[in-house]
Design a protein around this motif. Structure first.
Motif, PDB file in Angstrom:
ATOM      1  N   ALA A   1      12.529   1.386 -15.395  1.00 13.07           N
ATOM      2  CA  ALA A   1      11.738   1.517 -14.171  1.00 13.07           C
ATOM      3  C   ALA A   1      11.275   0.150 -13.668  1.00 13.07           C
ATOM      4  N   VAL A   2      10.890  -0.712 -14.598  1.00 11.02           N
ATOM      5  CA  VAL A   2      10.491  -2.069 -14.223  1.00 11.02           C
ATOM      6  C   VAL A   2      11.655  -2.782 -13.542  1.00 11.02           C
ATOM      7  N   GLN A   3      12.817  -2.695 -14.147  1.00 14.37           N
ATOM      8  CA  GLN A   3      13.986  -3.392 -13.597  1.00 14.37           C
ATOM      9  C   GLN A   3      14.430  -2.785 -12.275  1.00 14.37           C
ATOM     10  N   ARG A   4      14.308  -1.478 -12.165  1.00 11.37           N
ATOM     11  CA  ARG A   4      14.824  -0.770 -10.983  1.00 11.37           C
ATOM     12  C   ARG A   4      13.888  -0.901  -9.786  1.00 11.37           C
ATOM     13  N   TRP A   5      12.578  -0.806 -10.058  1.00 14.93           N
ATOM     14  CA  TRP A   5      11.620  -0.728  -8.949  1.00 14.93           C
ATOM     15  C   TRP A   5      10.510  -1.792  -9.001  1.00 14.93           C
TER      16      TRP A   5
ATOM     17  N   GLU B   1      11.073   5.549  -1.576  1.00 16.00           N
ATOM     18  CA  GLU B   1      11.377   4.258  -0.960  1.00 16.00           C
ATOM     19  C   GLU B   1      10.462   3.947   0.214  1.00 16.00           C
ATOM     20  N   GLU B   2      10.215   4.933   1.072  1.00 19.03           N
ATOM     21  CA  GLU B   2       9.402   4.682   2.265  1.00 19.03           C
ATOM     22  C   GLU B   2       7.947   4.400   1.929  1.00 19.03           C
ATOM     23  N   LYS B   3       7.493   4.847   0.772  1.00 16.16           N
ATOM     24  CA  LYS B   3       6.090   4.660   0.365  1.00 16.16           C
ATOM     25  C   LYS B   3       5.915   3.506  -0.621  1.00 16.16           C
ATOM     26  N   LYS B   4       7.026   2.922  -1.081  1.00 18.41           N
ATOM     27  CA  LYS B   4       6.997   1.883  -2.119  1.00 18.41           C
ATOM     28  C   LYS B   4       6.160   2.348  -3.321  1.00 18.41           C
ATOM     29  N   MET B   5       6.427   3.583  -3.733  1.00 13.32           N
ATOM     30  CA  MET B   5       5.563   4.246  -4.710  1.00 13.32           C
ATOM     31  C   MET B   5       6.393   4.799  -5.872  1.00 13.32           C
ATOM     32  N   ILE B   6       5.966   4.462  -7.084  1.00 12.76           N
ATOM     33  CA  ILE B   6       6.566   5.020  -8.292  1.00 12.76           C
ATOM     34  C   ILE B   6       5.766   6.240  -8.723  1.00 12.76           C
ATOM     35  N   GLU B   7       6.450   7.335  -8.945  1.00  8.77           N
ATOM     36  CA  GLU B   7       5.855   8.517  -9.575  1.00  8.77           C
ATOM     37  C   GLU B   7       6.298   8.482 -11.034  1.00  8.77           C
TER      38      GLU B   7
ATOM     39  N   ALA C   1       7.732  -2.133  -5.850  1.00  6.00           N
ATOM     40  CA  ALA C   1       6.717  -1.078  -5.862  1.00  6.00           C
ATOM     41  C   ALA C   1       5.324  -1.646  -5.604  1.00  6.00           C
ATOM     42  N   GLU C   2       4.575  -0.965  -4.771  1.00  9.55           N
ATOM     43  CA  GLU C   2       3.196  -1.344  -4.481  1.00  9.55           C
ATOM     44  C   GLU C   2       2.190  -0.349  -5.067  1.00  9.55           C
ATOM     45  N   ILE C   3       2.685   0.804  -5.513  1.00 11.14           N
ATOM     46  CA  ILE C   3       1.816   1.840  -6.073  1.00 11.14           C
ATOM     47  C   ILE C   3       2.533   2.478  -7.260  1.00 11.14           C
ATOM     48  N   ILE C   4       1.801   2.770  -8.299  1.00 13.46           N
ATOM     49  CA  ILE C   4       2.304   3.631  -9.359  1.00 13.46           C
ATOM     50  C   ILE C   4       1.248   4.689  -9.628  1.00 13.46           C
ATOM     51  N   MET C   5       1.697   5.933  -9.692  1.00 14.67           N
ATOM     52  CA  MET C   5       0.773   7.018 -10.014  1.00 14.67           C
ATOM     53  C   MET C   5       1.472   7.953 -10.993  1.00 14.67           C
ATOM     54  N   ALA C   6       0.656   8.738 -11.691  1.00 11.02           N
ATOM     55  CA  ALA C   6       1.171   9.729 -12.624  1.00 11.02           C
ATOM     56  C   ALA C   6       0.474  11.048 -12.354  1.00 11.02           C
TER      57      ALA C   6
ATOM     58  N   PHE D   1      -7.933  12.985  -2.871  1.00  9.11           N
ATOM     59  CA  PHE D   1      -7.846  11.544  -2.644  1.00  9.11           C
ATOM     60  C   PHE D   1      -6.582  11.209  -1.851  1.00  9.11           C
ATOM     61  N   GLU D   2      -6.687  10.192  -1.009  1.00 11.78           N
ATOM     62  CA  GLU D   2      -5.506   9.651  -0.340  1.00 11.78           C
ATOM     63  C   GLU D   2      -4.979   8.490  -1.175  1.00 11.78           C
ATOM     64  N   ILE D   3      -3.699   8.559  -1.549  1.00 17.29           N
ATOM     65  CA  ILE D   3      -3.083   7.504  -2.358  1.00 17.29           C
ATOM     66  C   ILE D   3      -2.527   6.410  -1.448  1.00 17.29           C
ATOM     67  N   THR D   4      -1.828   6.849  -0.425  1.00 12.16           N
ATOM     68  CA  THR D   4      -1.330   5.980   0.634  1.00 12.16           C
ATOM     69  C   THR D   4      -1.069   6.889   1.821  1.00 12.16           C
TER      70      THR D   4
END
Length: 658
Positions: A336-340, A297-303, A344-349, A115-118
Motif C-alpha cells: 500500500a505504501v508503494q502503490r499509494w 483516486e478522486e479523494k486521494k484517500m486510502i481505505e 494519498a492525503e488521507i488514510i482511514m479504517a 464526521f466529514e472526512i473529506t
C-alpha cells in the motif's frame, strides 16, 4: 422415530442451550491496590501523553452527535445504549482502576457522531464496535461496512440523511469477513433492491465462505469466549468495562447478511463505483481470511479496512480464531505504501479516526508495517536461538520508536499474545521439550501440583504473601491450580479473583482487561446467563452451503458413542440444494455431493427453505412432515440412532473453573 431428537439435532440455534449454575453471593469489585497504582503511574512517564494530535483528528470534521435515545429491537430488547460510556470524560485523569493508556484510548473511541472526512466522505463512529463510512457519488451513496446490527446501522443512516439529505444507497462494500463489517446490512438496503440490480454489493474473494464458516464451525466456544473478550458480562464503569480498544463494545441487535453481487479478486483491480475510481489491494490472511484495502483516486484517500488502525491489532484473537500472518500483513501494508504512498492525503479504517496529510499517512503506514514485521522477524530470531513460546513473549521488547507510538500500543492485540501466536503459526504448540509432549490435563495436574506443594492451605498462605507484594501474575497462576483441584474452595476462588482484578486494572489491552475482570466476576459470583451478541443469525444460517451444514452436523457427532455405528443416508435437498450421501462409520459422518446409495438405510427429502425453517426454529420437523414438506423413507430407526449420537453444545460452560 423420535421427532424430538431429529429436531434437536437439526436446530442450529437450539444447539446453543444453557445449563444451570448455582448463583453465589454477589461480590462487588474492589479498589486498585498500591502496587496497581504504581504500575499504572509508570506509564505516565513512558508515553507521550502531552501529544494531543489524536484528539484533534478524532474531533476533526464533526457534524452531529449520535441520537441520545436507547436503541431497541422489534421485541423491545436493548441493542445499543449511546449513554453507556458517558462516565468516560475527555480530559479526566485516569481512575486508579484503569490503565492510563487504555483510558486515553477509551476517551478517543468515545468521541462519537457523524464526521466529514473529506468532501463527499462521511463516517459514523461509536454507534457500534466498528465505523460505518458513507461515500457520496454521482447518483447516490456507497456504504462501507454497515456495523454489527441492522438496528444500529439504520439509526446511523437516518443520522446521515438528516444532515446530508436523503440519497439512494447504490452500493455497499464489505471490507472483510468479520461480522462487525457486514451484520447491519439490512438496516442500510433492501434485499429486493439488490436482487433487482439497483444496489451492488462488493466484497473480497472468499467473503461468503469465511463470513459464514467462522461463525459456524467453532461458533459456540468462540461466542462464549467473546463474552469475555468484549466485556459483555461486565458493568460499564471504571472498575468494569471501559471499551475493547478497537471500539467500545458490540451491539446486540439483529445480525444480517446479504450475499455480494460483485467480488474483488486481484490486486490492481479497478472498479468505477457511482462515478468514483477504486483501486483495490487484496489482503487475505491479514486481519481476516478475506480482506481488501483500496484507494479512491478522486479523494486521494486510502481505505485501510482493518489493517492500519490506531492500535496493535490481533494476529490471534483471544475469543479464538485462526492465527493471522504478521509477515503477510506487513507486506500488504508495504504494498500500500508503494502503490499509494506518494499521493494519498488521507488514510482511514473501519475503526478509530482518520489521519490527514501525506507525510502523516505514510508515517502511520510505515510504523504499522514495521510493527507487524518486527513481531514476525524477532519471534523467529529468538525461536531459532532455542527460546520457547513463553520465553520469547517474556523477553520480547519493541524498539522505542515503535513502542512509544500511540498507534502501536496494544489496546486490542498485545505484543505478548501476538508473539505467542507467531511462534505457534510457525512451530505449533509443542516447545520441543519432551516433558511437555503429553502433560496431564488441567484438573488432574492441578491435584498433583497442590499435593506436591503441601496442600491448598500452604499454597494460599504463600500466595497471600505474594499478593501483598503485587505479584499478581504468579498468584493467579498458582491459585488457579487450587481452584481446579477443588472448585468449592471459596478462599482460593476469592484470592484468584482478587489477583485477576488487579491484572485487569493494569491491563493496557481492552480484551485483556475484559478477560481478567470477567474471570474475577465469575469466580466470585458464578456463571450468570446474561445477554451476548448472536452471530448465528437467520441470514448466516441461510448463507450456509449444504457442505458447510453437513460439516457442522459432523462436528456434533460424539465419536466415542458412534465408534461402532454404521449407517448410510441419502439426503435430497431439491433443485436448490442437490443430493448428498451421508455415511456414518468409525465415529465420523462423511458427506459426498452429487451422490446417492442404492442401499441407503433411509432417504430424507426436503428443500433448502424447509431446512432453514427447521434450523431457525420457525417450524418443527413434525410440522414440516405434517405439511408434506419433509419425507423420510426407509429405516427411520437408523436415522434416529445416528441423531442420537449428536452432542448439544452448552453455551455457558465454565472457563475459570473446571
Amino acid at each position: 422415530m423420535k421427532l424430538n431428537n431429529i429436531v434437536s439435532a437439526f436446530l442450529f440455534a437450539g444447539l446453543f442451550t444453557s445449563i444451570s449454575f448455582p448463583l453465589l453471593a454477589q461480590t462487588e469489585p474492589k479498589d486498585a491496590t498500591s502496587a496497581t497504582k504504581t504500575a499504572n503511574d509508570a506509564l505516565l512517564n513512558q508515553l507521550p501523553f502531552s501529544d494531543n494530535t489524536d484528539f484533534t483528528n478524532a474531533h476533526k470534521g464533526f457534524i452531529a452527535a449520535l441520537p441520545p435515545d436507547v436503541i431497541n429491537d422489534a421485541q423491545g430488547k436493548l441493542v445499543w445504549d449511546p449513554q453507556k460510556y458517558a462516565f468516560i470524560k475527555e480530559g479526566d485523569k485516569a481512575p486508579d482502576s484503569v490503565n492510563p493508556s487504555l483510558w486515553r484510548q477509551a476517551q478517543l473511541i468515545n468521541i462519537s457522531g457523524l464526521f466529514e472526512i473529506t468532501d463527499g466522505v462521511y463516517q459514523i463512529r461509536n454507534l457500534d464496535l466498528s465505523n460505518m463510512t458513507i461515500i457520496e457519488g454521482s447518483s447516490g451513496v456507497t456504504v462501507v461496512d454497515p456495523l454489527v446490527s441492522a438496528e444500529t446501522a439504520k439509526v446511523g443512516m437516518d443520522l446521515y440523511f438528516k444532515h446530508r439529505g436523503k440519497k439512494p444507497v447504490v452500493a455497499v462494500i464489505y471490507t472483510h469477513s468479520h461480522v462487525d463489517h457486514y451484520g447491519g446490512v439490512r438496516g442500510v438496503v433492501d434485499e429486493a433492491d439488490v436482487k433487482a440490480g439497483k444496489v451492488k454489493i462488493y466484497a473480497p474473494a472468499g467473503f461468503m465462505e469465511e463470513a459464514v464458516s467462522e461463525n459456524i464451525m467453532a461458533g459456540n466456544v468462540m461466542s462464549r469466549r467473546a463474552s469475555y473478550m468484549y466485556g459483555n458480562l461486565l458493568k460499564p464503569d471504571v472498575k468494569g468495562q471501559v471499551g475493547a480498544g478497537l471500539g467500545t463494545t458490540t451491539s446486540a441487535g439483529t445480525v444480517t447478511l446479504i450475499a455480494p453481487t460483485n467480488y474483488i479478486t486481484r490486486t490492481g483491480q479497478k472498479e468505477t463505483i457511482d462515478g468514483l475510481t477504486y483501486d483495490f489491494l487484496m489482503a487475505p490472511g491479514s486481519e481476516a481470511p478475506s480482506e481488501m484495502l483500496w484507494y479512491v483516486e478522486e479523494k486521494k484517500m486510502i481505505e485501510a479496512s482493518e489493517d492500519v488502525t490506531h492500535t496493535l491489532h490481533n494476529t490471534y484473537s483471544l475469543r479464538g480464531a485462526k492465527i493471522r500472518d504478521p509477515l503477510a500483513w506487513s507486506k500488504y501494508i508495504n504494498d500500500a505504501v508503494q502503490r499509494w504512498g506518494g499521493k494519498a492525503e488521507i488514510i482511514m479504517a473501519q475503526h478509530h479516526w482518520p489521519t490527514w496529510g501525506n507525510e502523516n499517512v505514510v508515517r502511520l503506514m510505515k510504523s504499522q508495517r514495521d510493527l507487524y514485521r518486527y513481531i514476525n522477524d524477532q519471534t523467529l530470531r529468538m525461536a531459532n536461538q532455542g527460546q520457547t513460546r513463553d520465553e520469547i513473549a517474556a523477553d520480547f521488547t519493541l524498539p522505542p520508536s515503535l513502542a512509544n507510538t500511540w498507534a502501536n500500543r496494544g489496546y486490542y492485540g498485545s505484543v505478548s499474545h501476538d508473539v505467542k501466536a507467531t511462534y505457534v503459526l510457525y512451530l505449533g504448540w509443542f516447545d520441543g521439550n519432551p516433558a511437555t509432549l503429553d502433560e496431564l490435563p488441567p484438573v488432574e495436574a492441578a491435584k498433583k501440583y497442590v499435593d506436591y506443594m503441601g496442600g491448598a492451605e500452604a499454597i494460599l498462605k504463600k500466595a497471600k504473601e505474594d499478593y501483598t507484594q503485587g505479584n499478581y501474575r504468579w498468584v493467579a497462576q498458582v491459585v488457579s491450580k487450587v481452584v481446579f483441584a477443588n472448585p468449592d474452595n471459596k478462599e482460593a476462588r476469592d484470592l484468584e479473583a482478587d489477583a485477576l482484578e488487579q491484572l485487569g486494572y493494569q491491563a493496557e489491552s481492552g480484551p485483556w482487561r475484559n478477560f481478567y475482570l470477567t474471570g474475577a466476576q465469575e469466580l466470585r459470583n458464578g456463571v450468570q446467563k446474561l445477554p451476548t451478541p448472536n452471530t448465528a443469525s437467520a441470514d448466516t444460517v441461510r448463507a450456509m452451503s449444504p457442505v458447510m451444514f453437513f460439516d457442522f452436523l459432523a462436528v456434533h457427532i460424539n465419536g466415542e458413542k458412534a465408534a461402532e455405528a454404521k449407517a448410510v443416508f441419502n439426503v435430497d435437498l431439491g433443485h436448490d440444494g442437490g443430493k448428498y450421501l451421508l455415511e456414518l462409520e468409525n465415529g465420523v459422518l462423511n458427506h459426498t455431493a452429487n451422490a446417492e446409495a442404492k442401499n441407503a438405510d433411509a432417504t430424507i427429502t426436503l428443500d433448502r427453505a424447509t431446512l432453514n425453517k427447521i434450523i431457525l426454529k420457525e417450524e418443527t420437523l413434525k410440522q414440516a412432515e405434517d405439511k408434506g414438506d419433509v419425507k423420510v423413507t426407509g429405516d427411520g430407526a437408523k436415522l434416529d440412532e445416528m441423531l442420537g449420537y449428536m452432542d448439544k453444545f452448552e453455551f455457558w460452560f465454565n472457563i475459570v473453573t473446571p
